[in-house]
Design an enzyme around this catalytic site. Structure first.
Site, mmCIF file in Angstrom:
data_model
loop_
_atom_site.group_PDB
_atom_site.id
_atom_site.type_symbol
_atom_site.label_atom_id
_atom_site.label_comp_id
_atom_site.label_asym_id
_atom_site.label_seq_id
_atom_site.Cartn_x
_atom_site.Cartn_y
_atom_site.Cartn_z
ATOM 1 N N GLY A 23 3.546 5.566 3.067
ATOM 2 C CA GLY A 23 2.676 5.557 4.239
ATOM 3 C C GLY A 23 3.310 4.738 5.340
ATOM 4 N N GLY A 24 2.452 4.217 6.201
ATOM 5 C CA GLY A 24 2.941 3.408 7.321
ATOM 6 C C GLY A 24 3.679 2.159 6.878
ATOM 7 N N GLY A 45 36.788 12.042 24.385
ATOM 8 C CA GLY A 45 35.616 11.184 24.537
ATOM 9 C C GLY A 45 35.544 10.160 23.425
ATOM 10 C CB ALA A 46 36.345 10.366 19.821
HETATM 11 C C1 HXC Z 1 -5.815 -0.518 -4.055
HETATM 12 C C2 HXC Z 1 -4.264 0.141 -5.589
HETATM 13 C C3 HXC Z 1 -3.535 0.819 -4.585
HETATM 14 C C4 HXC Z 1 -4.033 0.768 -3.261
HETATM 15 C C5 HXC Z 1 -2.506 1.068 -6.441
HETATM 16 N N1 HXC Z 1 -3.591 0.346 -6.722
HETATM 17 N N2 HXC Z 1 -2.457 1.387 -5.159
HETATM 18 N N3 HXC Z 1 -5.391 -0.520 -5.315
HETATM 19 N N4 HXC Z 1 -5.170 0.085 -3.046
HETATM 20 N N5 HXC Z 1 -3.383 1.349 -2.258
HETATM 21 C C6 HXC Z 1 -3.980 -0.196 -8.016
HETATM 22 C C7 HXC Z 1 -4.432 0.857 -8.999
HETATM 23 O O1 HXC Z 1 -5.784 1.124 -8.845
HETATM 24 C C8 HXC Z 1 -4.118 0.174 -10.324
HETATM 25 O O2 HXC Z 1 -5.135 -0.765 -10.614
HETATM 26 C C9 HXC Z 1 -2.882 -0.621 -10.033
HETATM 27 O O3 HXC Z 1 -2.845 -0.781 -8.613
HETATM 28 C C10 HXC Z 1 -1.609 0.076 -10.469
HETATM 29 O O4 HXC Z 1 -1.614 1.386 -9.970
HETATM 30 P P1 HXC Z 1 -1.256 2.650 -10.895
HETATM 31 O O5 HXC Z 1 -1.691 3.852 -10.148
HETATM 32 O O6 HXC Z 1 -1.810 2.432 -12.269
HETATM 33 O O7 HXC Z 1 0.311 2.516 -10.965
HETATM 34 P P2 HXC Z 1 1.417 3.653 -10.934
HETATM 35 O O8 HXC Z 1 1.048 4.741 -11.883
HETATM 36 O O9 HXC Z 1 2.722 2.958 -11.116
HETATM 37 O O10 HXC Z 1 1.342 4.290 -9.460
HETATM 38 C C11 HXC Z 1 1.639 3.505 -8.363
HETATM 39 C C12 HXC Z 1 1.297 4.258 -7.055
HETATM 40 C C13 HXC Z 1 -0.189 4.728 -7.119
HETATM 41 C C14 HXC Z 1 2.210 5.474 -6.923
HETATM 42 C C15 HXC Z 1 1.546 3.326 -5.907
HETATM 43 O O11 HXC Z 1 -1.010 3.643 -7.492
HETATM 44 C C16 HXC Z 1 -0.671 5.265 -5.820
HETATM 45 O O12 HXC Z 1 -0.403 6.416 -5.459
HETATM 46 N N6 HXC Z 1 -1.438 4.435 -5.117
HETATM 47 C C17 HXC Z 1 -2.049 4.845 -3.873
HETATM 48 C C18 HXC Z 1 -1.042 4.847 -2.810
HETATM 49 C C19 HXC Z 1 -1.645 5.120 -1.483
HETATM 50 O O13 HXC Z 1 -2.136 6.213 -1.233
HETATM 51 N N7 HXC Z 1 -1.739 4.052 -0.705
HETATM 52 C C20 HXC Z 1 -2.347 4.106 0.601
HETATM 53 C C21 HXC Z 1 -1.272 4.689 1.487
HETATM 54 S S1 HXC Z 1 -1.769 4.708 3.101
HETATM 55 P P3 HXC Z 1 -5.517 -1.213 -12.100
HETATM 56 O O14 HXC Z 1 -6.693 -2.091 -11.925
HETATM 57 O O15 HXC Z 1 -5.808 0.052 -12.833
HETATM 58 O O16 HXC Z 1 -4.316 -1.928 -12.637
HETATM 59 C C22 HXC Z 1 -1.064 3.350 3.672
HETATM 60 C C23 HXC Z 1 -1.265 3.251 5.114
HETATM 61 C C24 HXC Z 1 -0.477 2.109 5.629
HETATM 62 O O17 HXC Z 1 -0.505 2.594 3.025
HETATM 63 C C25 HXC Z 1 -0.460 2.275 7.098
HETATM 64 C C26 HXC Z 1 0.216 1.148 7.782
HETATM 65 C C27 HXC Z 1 0.331 1.433 9.223
#
Ligand code: HXC
Length: 519
Positions: free
Chosen positions: A171-172, A406-407
């Site tokens: 993401g961001g 040019g290079a």
């Molecule tokens: C809250 C989160 C989280 C998140 C993971 N967890 N991502 N909690 N917010 N964004 C938590 C899970 O619930 C889990 O909790 C623990 O972290 C581990 O995650 P798993 O999924 O079990 O691990 P894994 O299988 O290794 O997968 C990792 C992952 C996946 C690929 C990162 O968790 C995932 O896809 N997360 C969501 C990513 C996402 O969409 N993020 C938002 C993006 S938007 P428990 O309690 O079970 O241990 C963004 C915008 C930013 O970031 C913009 C900035 C400008």
């Protein structure tokens, strides 16, 4: 509570904080071949140098049941320590706490150390391993990211900023590393993308794995987002230490100098032989670089990306330099979009941090064709031109062989404020190569000759004439565009003397808000 009890309470709290998301999640982190956030800090910094801030911070959310889940440190470890005795600030994202996801308080912790690093004038190192915005915190998390981005921008060119990617970065969130100076990714355990594989499939129908979409190999070879590819977390962290050894702590300081035990007047006879007889035959520019620099130590940046140009750090007489060199081994060292962007960014980094630039030239020209023109080679080539022309650090240029068109101008020529420009006797400095020149100048004469054999002989004769007349260093030297033609084996010594001469060089650009780099 008695004093000792209070002290015990502190010790217990610290121990709890050090466990992050708990033993189970730590084991799972290890099972993925990854180190924990704290183990990474230990490897990165000098022994016992880390001092932590904000260990007792927890998030402020109540929704989604978060009020029942609070972890000390809130998923990011921040503080300062030293690398080879020099202070750096560091943040290390802890995947064992909410997947390392970023909350409002987490962002404030990072902002705090960034602000302190700016006040003190020392680098910030970010160890990234995070699921992105903490979903439960919504827009407060987005605001937190933007606070970090703003600080990345303000710190750019003031203090070095280095990002290691040691897990997910999506993401961001990818934009903070992108705003920093160097990104180092660990193979197979890290990835970066703006939208993940699932979104890609939904929106475009394209099926792609995380590794193929944004793995370390992809970003080190195809996109250039990552400057270095590490095989493991350990290698990644050691690379940061190595990189730091070339860099000053801020833009007002010079890079650290070390004692040089490699003779400065070392003559290298092998360089007299390194240019092949045939102008179309390649050689490896890294061999030349290794022969020239102190103890053959060259830290190549972007080694696997745009391989037709080589950039990286080395030392001459113990002092850091940035080296930019065309690489004849790949695509004859031609300049194209990727090579121009890669070298331009590197030159600008060196200039921002007072690192002299040594340029080794062997370039046949810019890559022709619609692919390049449609991709905007005009703008990208102009970036490199701009970077050299804008740079005020000492600039020493050696032309080894080809330097055409040019290079030639782009590659740190005299008129782009090249301070000392030397050429080897094998240099060919001209508007274009013999073949192209003869086609243009002799086209009508060639067309008049009907006999094929006669035509070939005529072309060859004209090409030979052109080569002996123009494709040498002496025409440029006659006009003072080349300061001297030097024997290749003397090159190390001549570069060192040039850099010494230029060590007090002062050059300034006119006052302005900022330049308008052709982006
Ligand atoms: C809250 C989160 C989280 C998140 C993971 N967890 N991502 N909690 N917010 N964004 C938590 C899970 O619930 C889990 O909790 C623990 O972290 C581990 O995650 P798993 O999924 O079990 O691990 P894994 O299988 O290794 O997968 C990792 C992952 C996946 C690929 C990162 O968790 C995932 O896809 N997360 C969501 C990513 C996402 O969409 N993020 C938002 C993006 S938007 P428990 O309690 O079970 O241990 C963004 C915008 C930013 O970031 C913009 C900035 C400008």
């Amino acid at each position: 509570m008695a004093n000792q009890e209070k002290i015990n309470e502190l010790i217990e709290k610290r121990a709890k904080a050090r466990l992050g998301g708990g033993e189970k999640r730590i084991d799972s982190q290890h099972a993925k071949g990854k180190l924990t956030a704290r183990e990474r800090i230990d490897l990165l910094l000098d022994d016992d140098s880390f001092e932590e801030f904000d260990m007792f911070v927890t998030h402020r959310s109540k929704s989604f049941g978060l009020d029942k889940q609070r972890f000390l440190s809130d998923g990011v470890i921040t503080g300062h320590g030293t690398i080879d005795g020099r202070i750096v600030y560091v943040f290390s994202q802890d995947f064992t706490v909410f997947g390392g996801s970023l909350s409002e308080t987490y962002a404030l912790k990072i902002c705090k150390i960034m602000d302190m690093a700016m006040k003190i004038g020392v680098p910030v190192i970010g160890l990234n391993d995070s699921g992105g915005a903490r979903i439960q915190e919504g827009v407060r998390s987005l605001a937190g990211y933007a606070e970090i981005f703003q600080r990345n921008i303000m710190a750019s060119g003031v203090i070095p900023q280095i990002s290691s990617i040691l897990g997910p970065c999506a993401g961001g969130a990818v934009y903070s590393p992108a705003l920093t100076d160097f990104t180092i990714m660990t193979d197979k355990t890290s990835y970066m993308f703006v939208t993940g594989p699932k979104v890609v499939q939904t929106v475009t129908g394209e099926v792609v794995s995380a590794e193929e979409l944004g793995g370390a190999k992809i970003h080190s070879t195809k996109s250039g987002v990552s400057h270095f590819l590490a095989e493991s977390d350990e290698e990644n962290l050691l690379l940061i230490r190595k990189l730091m050894s070339y860099l000053p702590s801020n833009n007002l300081e010079d890079p650290p100098a070390i004692v040089c035990d490699d003779p400065i007047d070392r003559l290298e006879d092998s360089l007299n032989e390194i240019i092949p007889e045939s102008p179309n035959q390649p050689y490896d520019i890294v061999d030349v670089i290794s022969t020239l620099v102190d103890n053959s130590e060259f830290t190549e940046v972007h080694r696997n990306y745009a391989r037709n140009i080589t950039v990286g750090f080395a030392r001459f007489n113990g002092r850091s330099v940035g080296i930019v060199a065309n690489q004849p081994k790949y695509y004859a060292g031609v300049l194209d979009i990727e090579a121009s962007r890669k070298a331009a960014r590197f030159v600008r980094f060196c200039d921002a941090f007072n690192i002299p630039v040594v340029t080794l030239v062997d370039v046949p020209g810019f890559l022709p064709g619609t692919g390049q023109e449609y991709g905007g080679i005009i703008l990208h080539g102009a970036k490199l031109l701009f970077a050299y022309g804008e740079a005020t650090v000492p600039k020493v240029t050696i032309t080894l062989r080809k330097s055409y068109g040019g290079a030639h101008d782009v590659m740190s020529c005299k008129q782009l404020r090249g301070d000392l420009n030397y050429a080897w006797p094998t240099a060919e400095i001209a508007v274009m190569g013999a073949k192209g020149a003869v086609e243009v100048l002799e086209g009508s004469n060639i067309r008049k000759i009907e006999d094929t054999e006669e035509k070939t002989k005529y072309i060859e004769r004209k090409e030979d004439e052109y080569t002996s007349k123009f494709a040498n260093p002496y025409v440029a030297a006659k006009y003072g565009f080349i300061d001297d033609v030097i024997e290749p084996r003397n090159t190390r010594f001549r570069i060192i003397r040039a850099l010494e001469l230029l060590s007090n060089k002062k050059d300034v650009n006119p006052p302005k808000k900022h330049s308008n780099l052709p982006l």
